[in-house]
Design a protein around this motif. Structure first.
Motif, PDB file in Angstrom:
ATOM      1  N   GLN A  24      -8.227  -9.315  12.600  1.00 36.60           N
ATOM      2  CA  GLN A  24      -9.652  -8.984  12.778  1.00 36.60           C
ATOM      3  C   GLN A  24     -10.320  -8.888  11.424  1.00 36.60           C
ATOM      4  O   GLN A  24     -11.465  -9.267  11.267  1.00 36.60           O
ATOM      5  N   GLU A  25      -9.592  -8.350  10.463  1.00 42.00           N
ATOM      6  CA  GLU A  25     -10.086  -8.276   9.087  1.00 42.00           C
ATOM      7  C   GLU A  25      -8.926  -8.565   8.151  1.00 42.00           C
ATOM      8  O   GLU A  25      -7.828  -8.044   8.342  1.00 42.00           O
ATOM      9  N   GLU A  26      -9.181  -9.391   7.147  1.00 39.11           N
ATOM     10  CA  GLU A  26      -8.146  -9.731   6.167  1.00 39.11           C
ATOM     11  C   GLU A  26      -7.828  -8.540   5.279  1.00 39.11           C
ATOM     12  O   GLU A  26      -8.626  -7.612   5.143  1.00 39.11           O
ATOM     13  N   LEU A  27      -6.677  -8.621   4.643  1.00 40.67           N
ATOM     14  CA  LEU A  27      -6.298  -7.660   3.611  1.00 40.67           C
ATOM     15  C   LEU A  27      -6.902  -8.154   2.308  1.00 40.67           C
ATOM     16  O   LEU A  27      -6.633  -9.270   1.873  1.00 40.67           O
ATOM     17  N   PHE A  28      -7.772  -7.334   1.706  1.00 36.15           N
ATOM     18  CA  PHE A  28      -8.516  -7.774   0.530  1.00 36.15           C
ATOM     19  C   PHE A  28      -7.834  -7.454  -0.797  1.00 36.15           C
ATOM     20  O   PHE A  28      -8.139  -8.061  -1.810  1.00 36.15           O
ATOM     21  N   SER A  29      -6.942  -6.487  -0.787  1.00 38.89           N
ATOM     22  CA  SER A  29      -6.221  -6.147  -2.018  1.00 38.89           C
ATOM     23  C   SER A  29      -5.000  -5.324  -1.639  1.00 38.89           C
ATOM     24  O   SER A  29      -4.851  -4.931  -0.483  1.00 38.89           O
ATOM     25  N   LEU A  30      -4.150  -5.062  -2.601  1.00 41.02           N
ATOM     26  CA  LEU A  30      -2.956  -4.257  -2.344  1.00 41.02           C
ATOM     27  C   LEU A  30      -3.148  -2.813  -2.803  1.00 41.02           C
ATOM     28  O   LEU A  30      -2.179  -2.067  -2.930  1.00 41.02           O
ATOM     29  N   ALA A  31      -4.395  -2.431  -3.021  1.00 38.12           N
ATOM     30  CA  ALA A  31      -4.713  -1.040  -3.343  1.00 38.12           C
ATOM     31  C   ALA A  31      -4.546  -0.206  -2.069  1.00 38.12           C
ATOM     32  O   ALA A  31      -4.757  -0.689  -0.951  1.00 38.12           O
ATOM     33  N   SER A  32      -4.188   1.032  -2.236  1.00 34.20           N
ATOM     34  CA  SER A  32      -3.926   1.922  -1.112  1.00 34.20           C
ATOM     35  C   SER A  32      -5.092   1.993  -0.120  1.00 34.20           C
ATOM     36  O   SER A  32      -4.900   1.903   1.096  1.00 34.20           O
ATOM     37  N   LYS A  33      -6.291   2.141  -0.622  1.00 33.83           N
ATOM     38  CA  LYS A  33      -7.480   2.244   0.250  1.00 33.83           C
ATOM     39  C   LYS A  33      -7.705   0.939   1.017  1.00 33.83           C
ATOM     40  O   LYS A  33      -8.087   0.957   2.183  1.00 33.83           O
ATOM     41  N   ALA A  34      -7.479  -0.194   0.374  1.00 34.91           N
ATOM     42  CA  ALA A  34      -7.644  -1.486   1.046  1.00 34.91           C
ATOM     43  C   ALA A  34      -6.605  -1.648   2.150  1.00 34.91           C
ATOM     44  O   ALA A  34      -6.919  -2.165   3.230  1.00 34.91           O
ATOM     45  N   ILE A  35      -5.393  -1.216   1.889  1.00 42.18           N
ATOM     46  CA  ILE A  35      -4.338  -1.291   2.903  1.00 42.18           C
ATOM     47  C   ILE A  35      -4.679  -0.369   4.073  1.00 42.18           C
ATOM     48  O   ILE A  35      -4.550  -0.761   5.242  1.00 42.18           O
ATOM     49  N   ASP A  36      -5.161   0.850   3.778  1.00 45.55           N
ATOM     50  CA  ASP A  36      -5.587   1.780   4.836  1.00 45.55           C
ATOM     51  C   ASP A  36      -6.644   1.129   5.724  1.00 45.55           C
ATOM     52  O   ASP A  36      -6.558   1.182   6.952  1.00 45.55           O
ATOM     53  N   ARG A  37      -7.651   0.541   5.102  1.00 48.14           N
ATOM     54  CA  ARG A  37      -8.736  -0.101   5.854  1.00 48.14           C
ATOM     55  C   ARG A  37      -8.191  -1.233   6.725  1.00 48.14           C
ATOM     56  O   ARG A  37      -8.543  -1.371   7.889  1.00 48.14           O
ATOM     57  N   TRP A  38      -7.329  -2.076   6.151  1.00 46.62           N
ATOM     58  CA  TRP A  38      -6.749  -3.203   6.865  1.00 46.62           C
ATOM     59  C   TRP A  38      -5.965  -2.728   8.090  1.00 46.62           C
ATOM     60  O   TRP A  38      -6.083  -3.300   9.175  1.00 46.62           O
ATOM     61  N   LEU A  39      -5.186  -1.667   7.916  1.00 44.94           N
ATOM     62  CA  LEU A  39      -4.409  -1.123   9.034  1.00 44.94           C
ATOM     63  C   LEU A  39      -5.328  -0.630  10.151  1.00 44.94           C
ATOM     64  O   LEU A  39      -5.101  -0.929  11.327  1.00 44.94           O
ATOM     65  N   ILE A  40      -6.367   0.111   9.778  1.00 45.65           N
ATOM     66  CA  ILE A  40      -7.299   0.655  10.769  1.00 45.65           C
ATOM     67  C   ILE A  40      -8.042  -0.464  11.483  1.00 45.65           C
ATOM     68  O   ILE A  40      -8.114  -0.489  12.719  1.00 45.65           O
ATOM     69  N   LYS A  41      -8.596  -1.391  10.734  1.00 45.25           N
ATOM     70  CA  LYS A  41      -9.384  -2.484  11.324  1.00 45.25           C
ATOM     71  C   LYS A  41      -8.558  -3.368  12.247  1.00 45.25           C
ATOM     72  O   LYS A  41      -9.085  -3.936  13.196  1.00 45.25           O
ATOM     73  N   ASN A  42      -7.280  -3.490  11.957  1.00 52.11           N
ATOM     74  CA  ASN A  42      -6.417  -4.344  12.767  1.00 52.11           C
ATOM     75  C   ASN A  42      -5.555  -3.558  13.748  1.00 52.11           C
ATOM     76  O   ASN A  42      -4.664  -4.114  14.377  1.00 52.11           O
ATOM     77  N   GLN A  43      -5.826  -2.272  13.848  1.00 51.12           N
ATOM     78  CA  GLN A  43      -5.128  -1.374  14.773  1.00 51.12           C
ATOM     79  C   GLN A  43      -3.605  -1.479  14.629  1.00 51.12           C
ATOM     80  O   GLN A  43      -2.873  -1.599  15.606  1.00 51.12           O
ATOM     81  N   LEU A  44      -3.171  -1.441  13.392  1.00 50.23           N
ATOM     82  CA  LEU A  44      -1.734  -1.478  13.094  1.00 50.23           C
ATOM     83  C   LEU A  44      -1.248  -0.062  12.817  1.00 50.23           C
ATOM     84  O   LEU A  44      -1.941   0.733  12.160  1.00 50.23           O
ATOM     85  N   ASP A  45      -0.064   0.233  13.272  1.00 49.27           N
ATOM     86  CA  ASP A  45       0.559   1.523  13.010  1.00 49.27           C
ATOM     87  C   ASP A  45       0.981   1.560  11.539  1.00 49.27           C
ATOM     88  O   ASP A  45       1.606   0.618  11.048  1.00 49.27           O
ATOM     89  N   SER A  46       0.653   2.631  10.867  1.00 53.14           N
ATOM     90  CA  SER A  46       0.981   2.738   9.438  1.00 53.14           C
ATOM     91  C   SER A  46       2.481   2.824   9.190  1.00 53.14           C
ATOM     92  O   SER A  46       2.927   2.695   8.053  1.00 53.14           O
ATOM     93  N   THR A  47       3.262   3.040  10.261  1.00 51.88           N
ATOM     94  CA  THR A  47       4.716   3.108  10.089  1.00 51.88           C
ATOM     95  C   THR A  47       5.412   1.802  10.487  1.00 51.88           C
ATOM     96  O   THR A  47       6.638   1.724  10.402  1.00 51.88           O
ATOM     97  N   CYS A  48       4.632   0.782  10.905  1.00 52.10           N
ATOM     98  CA  CYS A  48       5.273  -0.486  11.265  1.00 52.10           C
ATOM     99  C   CYS A  48       5.871  -1.113   9.997  1.00 52.10           C
ATOM    100  O   CYS A  48       5.433  -0.852   8.879  1.00 52.10           O
TER     101      CYS A  48
END
Length: 98
Positions: A24-48
């Motif tokens: 739904q949304e690409e991962l824009f960077s490997l910064a922690s906040k960008a990864i958090d956003r990517w996980l939320i936007k794509n409804q991914l479990d942070s423990t996957c």
């Protein structure tokens, strides 16, 4: 300069691999906040597994960025190979059906 180029190349490679899948949304960077956003936007479990691998790669690359001005040490070289292994693990994980 080659350490910088290698680090940037590794980041780009990981981002390209992750974004090769339709999200739904690409991962824009490997910064922690960008990864958090990517996980939320794509409804991914942070423990996957994919999330854990991407976070670990981001953390190691961040550490390398802060060490890039230092003489290349054995620890630095070990981190570089760990990032390469993480990149391969991310690629394998992305090949698994979601």
């Amino acid at each position: 300069m080659s350490e910088f180029n290698n680090r940037i190349s590794a980041q780009r490679k990981i981002l390209y691999m992750v974004n090769s899948r339709a999200w739904q949304e690409e991962l824009f960077s490997l910064a922690s906040k960008a990864i958090d956003r990517w996980l939320i936007k794509n409804q991914l479990d942070s423990t996957c597994r994919l999330a854990v691998l991407v976070r670990e790669a981001g953390a190691k690359l961040f550490f390398l960025a802060n060490k890039s001005q230092e003489q290349v040490t054995e620890d630095y070289a070990m981190l570089v190979s760990e990032v390469a292994a993480l990149s391969e693990a991310i690629q394998r994980e992305l090949k698994c059906p979601s």
